[in-house]
Design a protein around this motif. Structure first.
Motif, PDB file in Angstrom:
ATOM      1  N   ASP A 221       0.813  -1.230   0.000  1.00 29.60           N
ATOM      2  CA  ASP A 221       0.000   0.000   0.000  1.00 29.60           C
ATOM      3  C   ASP A 221       0.840   1.271   0.000  1.00 29.60           C
ATOM      4  O   ASP A 221       0.350   2.336  -0.376  1.00 29.60           O
ATOM      5  N   ALA A 222       2.102   1.170   0.451  1.00 29.65           N
ATOM      6  CA  ALA A 222       2.904   2.374   0.679  1.00 29.65           C
ATOM      7  C   ALA A 222       3.388   2.979  -0.631  1.00 29.65           C
ATOM      8  O   ALA A 222       4.120   2.351  -1.389  1.00 29.65           O
ATOM      9  N   ARG A 223       2.964   4.209  -0.870  1.00 31.79           N
ATOM     10  CA  ARG A 223       3.425   4.958  -2.036  1.00 31.79           C
ATOM     11  C   ARG A 223       3.651   6.402  -1.604  1.00 31.79           C
ATOM     12  O   ARG A 223       2.721   7.192  -1.542  1.00 31.79           O
ATOM     13  N   VAL A 224       4.881   6.712  -1.269  1.00 29.80           N
ATOM     14  CA  VAL A 224       5.203   8.060  -0.832  1.00 29.80           C
ATOM     15  C   VAL A 224       5.553   8.902  -2.051  1.00 29.80           C
ATOM     16  O   VAL A 224       6.260   8.460  -2.943  1.00 29.80           O
ATOM     17  N   HIS A 225       5.036  10.130  -2.092  1.00 26.74           N
ATOM     18  CA  HIS A 225       5.295  11.004  -3.222  1.00 26.74           C
ATOM     19  C   HIS A 225       6.619  11.723  -3.034  1.00 26.74           C
ATOM     20  O   HIS A 225       6.881  12.299  -1.989  1.00 26.74           O
ATOM     21  N   ARG A 226       7.425  11.716  -4.068  1.00 29.59           N
ATOM     22  CA  ARG A 226       8.648  12.514  -4.044  1.00 29.59           C
ATOM     23  C   ARG A 226       8.308  13.878  -4.627  1.00 29.59           C
ATOM     24  O   ARG A 226       7.866  13.984  -5.765  1.00 29.59           O
ATOM     25  N   HIS A 227       8.495  14.912  -3.857  1.00 34.86           N
ATOM     26  CA  HIS A 227       8.066  16.243  -4.275  1.00 34.86           C
ATOM     27  C   HIS A 227       8.983  16.788  -5.372  1.00 34.86           C
ATOM     28  O   HIS A 227      10.198  16.872  -5.196  1.00 34.86           O
ATOM     29  N   THR A 228       8.390  17.146  -6.470  1.00 31.66           N
ATOM     30  CA  THR A 228       9.098  17.648  -7.635  1.00 31.66           C
ATOM     31  C   THR A 228       8.103  18.401  -8.498  1.00 31.66           C
ATOM     32  O   THR A 228       6.908  18.100  -8.475  1.00 31.66           O
TER      33      THR A 228
END
Length: 624
Positions: A589-596
C-alpha cells in the motif's frame, strides 16, 4: 520548548542549513527557520523541493504519552508563502536568490535551475520529429528485424519507429520485456540510414549497470539479421554517465556541458530510473543539438537515491497509451501498427511502454506476483504466494530474531555449499549468482548486516569457510566505491578464491565480459563489504535464479511497493518472501510522493510514485 525539541531532532545538516539561511537573511523568524530546515530535510530524503502543502509530513514526530504525534504545527500556507516572499533570501523563479519560491514550492536555487533546464531540453527535443533519410529502407528494416505487422500492436516495433523519428525517446518496461534487444535493432536501423557517420555512446548510471548493458548489447548484436559492417559498427563498450561526461579538475561540474558538448550523434542510457535530477540535467545540457537520446528503464522500479524521480516524471501519470495523429500516421506508414490517437502533448509521442514479458510466461507466478504488487493488490499477491500450484513462489512467516540462526542455517548450507564446493573461480562465480538473500533494511536482525554475519557464522560452523582473516576462500565481495584505474565500480560483486596461476594465493576474482574473470590482489580493492545478502536497492540491474526477500517485523518508511516489485523481479526462477502479513500489506500500500515540479511542468499535473523515505535514518539506509 516543544519546537526546540523537534528542531533538535532534525539532522545536523538541516539545523546548520537553517541557521546559515537565517544569518544570511538577518531574520530568525520561525517561518523562515522551518522553511529552510524542512527544505534541507526534503533534499536529504530525495525530494527536489519543499511542497509547502505537504511540509507537515516532513516534521519529525515525537513520542508523547506512548503515542507518535507531530511535535509542531506549521503556518497556514498562504501566510507562509507571503512571509517567505518578503525575505531577502527567497526569490521568484529566475531571480538570483539562494531559495526560489514557485507558487507553493520552495527550491534550492540549483535544483530549480536544473529542473527548469531539464524541462526545457526535453520539450525542445520532443517537439520536432525527424524524418528518416530513406523511408523504404526503414520499412524494410523494421519488417526484417521485428516482423510484419499483425492485428496486435507490437510495442517493440512502435518503440523502434519512435526512436527513428525523434531526437528523444523513452522505452520503459519491466524485466524481460526486451528493452535491450529492441535498442540493438534500433541502432542497426539507424546505422543503415547512416552507415559511416553515426557516433554512438552507451552509458548507465553505475559501473555494474554499464557492464551489464555492454554484455547485453554484445550478445544481442551477434543475433542480428544485418550485414557484417552494420553489426560491427554497433559498440559494445558502455561507460558510466560520470565517465561519459567527464569529471572536470578545473571547473565545477563536468568536462562536457553546453559549452563543450559530447562528440556523439546518439546516446543510449540504460537503468534510467536510477539517474537523479542533477545528473540527468547535466546529460541533456551536454548533448549536441542534433544528437538523439534514448532512455531505457522501468518506471515502476526504485528511483534514484539522490534527488528526484526523473524517469517516472518523464513517463508521466499512469494513462492509457495514446499518441498524436501525426505520430499515429508515422507508425502506421513505417511499421503498420495502428495506434490509438488522441489530442496529446508532443512528449506522449516520445514515450513507449513495452508490455509483453519474454522472461515470465503467462502462467508465471513471478510475473503474476509482480503485476499484483505493482497494481497495489496485496490480497491477490498473498493469495498467489500461498497457492501450492505456484511452484516459483513461496511465503514463509518471519522467524523471531532469536531463532534466525536455527531457521536459516539449513537454507544457508543448501544455497551456498554449491559455490563453495566449486573447483575453480569461474565455476564459483557462476554458482554464486544462483541464489541471493535480499533485504529491505541494512541494519537490525532482518537487515543486510545481521544476515551477512549470521550466514558467515553458519558456514563457518559447517566448515565450508574459515574466516580467520579478512580475506578468506569463498568470501563474496560487494564493491561500494568506484576505482576507475582498476575498473571496479559501486555494485560489482566478486569472490575471494585461490589463484592457481599464483601458486594458490588468494585473489579477488570479478567476472569479465567475454573472457575469464579478472584476478586482483585483495589489498588493492576499493571500499567493499561482504555480500551473502544485499539490499534490494543494490540488487537493481542484477538477476538471480532464486531470491529470498526478508522483510522486517514492523513497517518502515523504506518498505514500499516499488521496493517489493524490484525485489520480486530480480528472480529468474523462484521467489520466497519471509515476513508478516501485516508488514507485507502495508508495504504494497505504501506509495510516498517525491516532491518535484518536473511532472507538472512536462505534463500539466499528475503524481509521481517513489520508493518513499521519511527520515534521515531512511536516507542512511538507502546509501548502500
Amino acid at each position: 520548548m516543544k519546537n526546540d525539541t523537534v528542531f533538535s531532532s532534525l539532522s545536523p545538516m538541516s539545523r546548520r542549513f537553517a541557521e546559515f539561511i537565517c544569518r544570511l537573511a538577518a531574520d530568525e523568524s520561525p517561518k523562515l527557520v522551518w522553511a529552510a530546515a524542512l527544505l534541507c530535510r526534503a533534499a536529504e530524503q530525495g525530494h527536489v523541493c519543499l511542497d509547502l502543502d505537504h511540509a507537515q509530513s516532513l516534521v519529525p514526530h515525537l513520542e508523547e504519552e506512548g503515542e507518535d504525534s507531530p511535535g509542531l504545527s506549521l503556518p497556514e500556507v498562504a501566510s507562509w508563502t507571503r512571509t517567505l516572499g518578503e525575505t531577502s533570501v527567497v526569490g521568484d523563479p529566475g531571480t538570483d536568490r539562494p531559495l526560489i519560491l514557485s507558487d507553493r514550492r520552495l527550491y534550492l536555487q540549483r535544483f530549480w535551475n536544473q529542473e527548469e533546464s531539464l524541462c526545457r531540453e526535453i520539450r525542445k527535443r520532443a517537439a520536432e520529429p525527424v524524418a528518416p533519410a530513406d523511408v523504404e529502407l526503414v520499412r524494410d528494416g523494421v519488417r526484417r528485424l521485428f516482423g510484419s505487422s499483425s492485428l496486435e500492436i507490437d510495442w517493440q516495433r512502435v518503440a523502434a519507429v519512435t526512436a527513428l523519428t525523434h531526437r528523444f525517446c523513452v522505452i520503459s518496461g519491466g524485466p524481460g520485456t526486451g528493452k535491450t534487444s529492441t535498442v540493438v535493432k534500433i541502432l542497426a536501423l539507424l546505422l543503415e540510414q547512416n552507415p559511416s557517420s553515426l557516433r554512438i555512446a552507451l552509458a548507465a548510471p553505475t559501473g555494474k549497470a554499464a557492464a551489464r548493458l555492454a554484455e547485453s548489447i554484445g550478445a544481442a548484436r551477434d543475433r542480428l539479421d544485418v550485414p557484417a559492417e552494420i553489426r560491427d559498427a554497433i559498440p559494445t563498450e558502455a561507460l558510466t554517465l560520470h565517465r561519459l561526461l567527464g569529471r572536470s579538475a578545473r571547473k565545477r561540474g563536468f568536462v562536457h556541458d553546453a559549452e563543450n558538448p559530447l562528440d556523439c550523434d546518439l546516446v543510449v542510457v540504460d537503468e534510467a530510473s536510477m539517474v537523479d535530477l542533477p545528473l540527468m540535467a547535466a546529460l541533456f545540457a551536454a548533448l549536441p543539438p542534433h544528437a538523439r537520446l534514448i532512455l531505457l528503464g522501468d518506471r515502476d522500479q526504485l528511483a534514484s537515491v539522490e534527488a528526484g524521480a526523473v524517469l517516472a516524471n518523464i513517463c508521466g501519470p499512469s494513462r492509457e497509451a495514446a499518441y498524436s495523429p501525426p505520430h499515429v500516421d508515422r507508425v502506421s506508414a513505417l511499421a503498420g501498427d495502428k495506434l490509438p490517437a488522441a489530442s496529446v502533448s508532443n512528449l506522449s509521442d516520445s514515450v513507449v511502454f513495452l508490455r509483453r514479458s519474454y522472461r515470465f510466461s503467462d502462467d508465471s507466478g513471478i510475473g503474476a506476483l509482480a503485476r499484483a504488487v505493482n497494481g497495489g493488490d496485496a490480497q491477490v499477491a498473498l493469495r498467489l504466494l500461498a497457492e501450492p500450484e505456484q511452484e516459483d513462489l513461496n511465503w514463509e512467516d518471519l522467524p523471531p530474531a532469536e531463532q534466525m540462526a536455527e531457521v536459516f542455517e539449513p537454507l544457508i548450507d543448501e544455497a551456498f555449499r554449491p559455490y563453495l564446493s566449486a573447483s575453480s573461480a569461474v565455476e564459483a562465480l557462476a554458482r554464486f549468482d544462483q541464489f541471493r538473500f535480499l533485504c529491505a533494511l541494512r541494519r537490525g536482525p532482518w537487515g543486510v548486516e545481521g544476515l551477512n554475519r549470521l550466514t558467515q557464522a553458519a558456514l563457518a560452523r559447517r566448515r565450508l569457510i574459515v574466516p580467520r582473516h579478512e580475506f578468506y576462500r569463498g568470501r563474496p565481495i560487494l564493491i561500494t566505491g568506484n576505482d576507475y584505474r582498476l575498473g571496479l565500480f559501486n555494485g560489482d560483486v566478486g569472490l575471494i578464491w585461490p589463484d592457481d596461476e599464483a601458486g594458490g594465493a588468494l585473489r579477488a576474482f570479478f567476472p569479465r565480459q567475454g573472457g575469464p574473470p579478472r584476478a586482483l590482489s585483495p589489498q588493492r580493492l576499493p571500499a567493499h563489504e561482504t555480500v551473502y545478502a544485499m539490499t534490494v536497492h543494490k540488487s537493481q540491474g542484477s538477476e538471480f535464479d532464486r531470491v529470498l526477500l526478508l522483510l522486517p517485523d514492523r513497517h518502515s518508511e523504506l518498505l514500499t511497493r516499488e521496493l517489493l516489485y524490484t525485489a520480486i523481479t530480480r528472480a529468474r526462477h523462484s521467489v520466497t518472501i519471509r515476513g508478516t502479513r501485516e508488514v507485507f500489506e502495508k508495504t504494497v500500500d505504501a506509495r510516498v510522493h517525491r516532491h518535484t515540479g518536473l511532472m507538472e511542468k512536462l505534463w500539466g499535473g499528475g503524481e509521481v510514485r517513489d520508493e518513499g523515505r521519511g527520515t534521515q535514518d531512511a536516507k542512511d539506509e538507502r546509501r548502500l
